[in-house]
Design a protein around this motif. Structure first.
Motif, PDB file in Angstrom:
ATOM      1  N   UNK A 180      -0.660   1.947  -9.677  1.00 57.36           N
ATOM      2  CA  UNK A 180       0.558   2.596 -10.172  1.00 57.36           C
ATOM      3  C   UNK A 180       1.562   2.859  -9.058  1.00 57.36           C
ATOM      4  N   UNK A 181       1.104   2.818  -7.808  1.00 58.37           N
ATOM      5  CA  UNK A 181       1.967   3.186  -6.691  1.00 58.37           C
ATOM      6  C   UNK A 181       2.079   4.681  -6.491  1.00 58.37           C
ATOM      7  N   UNK A 182       1.303   5.447  -7.270  1.00 57.84           N
ATOM      8  CA  UNK A 182       1.371   6.910  -7.178  1.00 57.84           C
ATOM      9  C   UNK A 182       0.167   7.531  -6.497  1.00 57.84           C
ATOM     10  N   UNK A 183      -0.803   6.713  -6.069  1.00 60.12           N
ATOM     11  CA  UNK A 183      -2.022   7.246  -5.463  1.00 60.12           C
ATOM     12  C   UNK A 183      -2.253   6.641  -4.085  1.00 60.12           C
ATOM     13  N   UNK A 184      -2.446   7.508  -3.103  1.00 59.82           N
ATOM     14  CA  UNK A 184      -2.863   7.088  -1.770  1.00 59.82           C
ATOM     15  C   UNK A 184      -4.217   7.710  -1.470  1.00 59.82           C
ATOM     16  N   UNK A 185      -5.207   6.865  -1.213  1.00 54.69           N
ATOM     17  CA  UNK A 185      -6.534   7.332  -0.818  1.00 54.69           C
ATOM     18  C   UNK A 185      -6.651   7.220   0.693  1.00 54.69           C
ATOM     19  N   UNK A 200       2.528   9.369 -13.540  1.00 51.75           N
ATOM     20  CA  UNK A 200       3.691   9.366 -12.655  1.00 51.75           C
ATOM     21  C   UNK A 200       3.691  10.457 -11.606  1.00 51.75           C
ATOM     22  N   UNK A 201       2.568  11.108 -11.428  1.00 49.82           N
ATOM     23  CA  UNK A 201       2.464  12.192 -10.449  1.00 49.82           C
ATOM     24  C   UNK A 201       1.940  11.633  -9.135  1.00 49.82           C
ATOM     25  N   UNK A 202       2.569  11.986  -8.030  1.00 53.08           N
ATOM     26  CA  UNK A 202       2.163  11.492  -6.712  1.00 53.08           C
ATOM     27  C   UNK A 202       0.913  12.229  -6.238  1.00 53.08           C
ATOM     28  N   UNK A 203      -0.100  11.446  -5.806  1.00 58.24           N
ATOM     29  CA  UNK A 203      -1.393  12.021  -5.438  1.00 58.24           C
ATOM     30  C   UNK A 203      -1.850  11.482  -4.089  1.00 58.24           C
ATOM     31  N   UNK A 204      -2.295  12.382  -3.226  1.00 57.77           N
ATOM     32  CA  UNK A 204      -2.991  12.010  -1.996  1.00 57.77           C
ATOM     33  C   UNK A 204      -4.434  12.445  -2.155  1.00 57.77           C
ATOM     34  N   UNK A 219       0.831  -1.196   0.000  1.00 55.09           N
ATOM     35  CA  UNK A 219       0.000   0.000   0.000  1.00 55.09           C
ATOM     36  C   UNK A 219       0.867   1.248   0.000  1.00 55.09           C
ATOM     37  N   UNK A 220       0.532   2.187  -0.883  1.00 48.23           N
ATOM     38  CA  UNK A 220       1.287   3.426  -1.007  1.00 48.23           C
ATOM     39  C   UNK A 220       0.991   4.359   0.157  1.00 48.23           C
ATOM     40  N   UNK A 221       2.058   4.935   0.728  1.00 50.08           N
ATOM     41  CA  UNK A 221       1.908   5.927   1.790  1.00 50.08           C
ATOM     42  C   UNK A 221       2.848   7.093   1.496  1.00 50.08           C
ATOM     43  N   UNK A 222       2.310   8.280   1.511  1.00 49.54           N
ATOM     44  CA  UNK A 222       3.129   9.467   1.330  1.00 49.54           C
ATOM     45  C   UNK A 222       3.236  10.219   2.646  1.00 49.54           C
TER      46      UNK A 222
END
Length: 523
Positions: free
Chosen positions: A223-228, A33-37, A2-5
């Motif tokens: 994608x690994x670029x989105x954290x909900x 490729x843009x990181x999104x929260x 799970x992606x975490x920013x």
């Protein structure tokens, strides 16, 4: 994994809301490729969690946080704390929507030029044309699997539609069919086809209906670029001394406050919560609310001119069997001022379950007339009327400082009064809707007042000039270059059509613009 920013990662784009606009935008940016929260105020309910029961599902999904109402619309009397029927859950109202996916007509992008000045209305042309939007509509329809486009067959007609279509034919209407619906009529995109369960408003148990919950959001997460982040209620958007936004303060499920830093913030919280967030983000630099120097944030609230017609027949119809919205008549959607009003309206079949029918048929009413209608439920057919309503400056969202939410923030007050054009349109639609059913032998027709709003539009409207609105043609705030609006609140005018397809098309277009600006270090 799970992606975490990190909260202090100021390179991310923060998207507030995960519905048609926010969920689509978040995925599109992640794919690039843009990181999104993505901050979502509601819980995350997956397909197995949906409940095919009206009231239990309403309790699970609906946004029931306190709001207040004012104005002369009947909703303020019947449902004073529920002006809108929208979802508080991952996927937003794409969990609840019926699936109707209609393009604006070309003239509706230029309402002021087409209709001319209308007393009491604040019409404005969109800073976009139908020609400019056409390729984005193409992309949205393909993405959503919209029936009647891209060679995708339309859904079959249920009994509710067959009665409706027979009446339309008798009246001489020409454009009626089972709709352009973003519901799979055949297996597509890894999801099955519609099984005609009849609980479209309760979340599609089959996953056949397009929803960002199980299309856009999982694709973005892969994608690994989105954290909900579910149960993350945005409270304020912060900015620096130069007036650029720097992050969002939000409360988690335990009420604990966090600050997520951001390079760009995109707000897609619906036309009630989005202006509320901007107004609650006032500061010394923006004393009247973020991006509100011209005073337009919260104004020009639109909810479409609506109403319903139900008809009782001598034989069973069982309108509830099949999709909730099973067909459409489009002939009245044209602009034809000889009818006594500007703009047009759609007639769309609708069926409500018995609990909702009892709540919405004629709120506050009781007695033999009311109960006899419910007794005839199995012999009933129904349609929803939806048309363009006029933007008015005093139809607006403001903060009610006397009513606070669980986090101590002022709640939204929704003020709305019909424009005379809206009333004339509704009266005409009631007359024509009644005629459709009378043409095929209705024993009785029932005119139902508008429900709590499901199409919430305007309040952060798009304009060519900063003096006329909140955002430009890309949904970018005129006054704050790295702040965007990504939901129906950016609508300049409402048009007659259900708004979701246009919200998605605008989000796809906006994502392309934001990605390009980020790549060029312009944001």
């Amino acid at each position: 994994m799970e992606t975490k920013f990190a909260l202090d990662d100021d390179s991310v784009v923060v998207v507030v809301g995960s519905g048609a606009g926010g969920g689509t935008l978040a995925n599109e940016l992640a794919q690039r490729g843009i990181k999104v929260v993505c901050l979502e105020a509601g819980k995350r309910h997956e397909i197995p969690d949906f409940i095919n029961d009206e009231w239990a599902s309403f309790a699970q999904l609906a946004w029931t946080d306190n709001r207040t109402t004012s104005g002369q619309w009947r909703v303020s009397k019947d449902f004073p704390n529920l002006p809108a029927w929208i979802v508080k859950s991952v996927g937003g109202s794409t969990v609840h929507w019926a699936g109707a996916s209609l393009r604006f007509q070309n003239h509706e992008w230029k309402a002021l030029s087409t209709y001319g000045h209308i007393d009491g209305a604040d019409l404005l042309d969109w800073p976009i044309t139908g020609e400019e939007m056409a390729p984005w509509y193409d992309k949205a329809e393909y993405r959503m699997g919209t029936t009647g486009t891209n060679g995708i067959p339309r859904l079959p007609g249920n009994n509710n539609y067959k009665v409706f279509a027979a009446g339309a034919k008798r009246l001489g209407y020409k454009e009626f069919h089972t709709g352009n619906m973003s519901i799979n009529s055949e297996p597509r995109d890894g999801r099955t086809s519609c099984r005609q369960l009849g609980f479209c408003f309760q979340g599609c148990k089959m996953g056949a209906k397009w929803s960002t919950l199980y299309t856009e959001i999982p694709a973005g997460e892969e994608t690994g670029n989105l954290e909900v982040r579910p149960q993350s209620q945005a409270l304020q958007v912060e900015h620096n001394a130069a007036g650029k936004v720097t992050g969002v303060i939000y409360a988690d499920r335990d009420g604990k406050l966090h600050r997520q830093k951001a390079r760009v913030v995109a707000i897609a919280g619906n036309s009630i919560e989005s202006p509320r967030l901007l107004l609650n983000s006032h500061s010394n630099l923006f004393p009247h609310g973020l991006a509100n120097g011209a005073g337009h944030v919260g104004r020009y609230y639109m909810r479409h001119t609506t109403g319903s017609v139900y008809a009782v027949f001598d034989k069973p119809v069982h309108m509830y069997r099949g999709t909730t919205m099973a067909g459409i008549i489009r002939d009245e959607s044209r602009h034809d001022p000889s009818r006594g009003f500007s703009g047009g309206y759609e007639m769309e079949t609708i069926s409500l379950g018995v609990p909702f029918m009892a709540a919405f048929l004629n709120p506050g009413d009781w007695g033999r007339d009311f109960t006899s209608a419910l007794d005839a439920y199995d012999r009933m057919a129904g349609m929803w009327l939806v048309g363009e309503d006029m933007p008015q400056a005093d139809n607006r969202i403001t903060l009610n400082s006397e009513a606070k939410d669980a986090f101590g923030m002022p709640v939204a007050n929704v003020n709305y009064t019909d424009h005379p054009n809206d009333v004339a349109m509704r009266d005409h639609a009631y007359k024509q809707g009644t005629a459709v059913y009378d043409a095929v032998g209705a024993q009785r027709t029932i005119l139902t007042p508008p429900y709590p709003s499901t199409h919430n539009l305007g309040t952060n409207r798009m304009s060519d000039k900063a003096a006329d609105g909140v955002v430009n043609k890309w949904g970018q705030a005129h006054e704050v270059e790295n702040l965007f609006i990504s939901d129906g609140s950016q609508f300049t005018t409402s048009a007659a059509e259900n708004p979701t397809l246009t919200i998605v098309a605008l989000a796809l277009r906006q994502a392309d613009h934001i990605a390009g600006r980020l790549a060029r270090n312009e944001l």
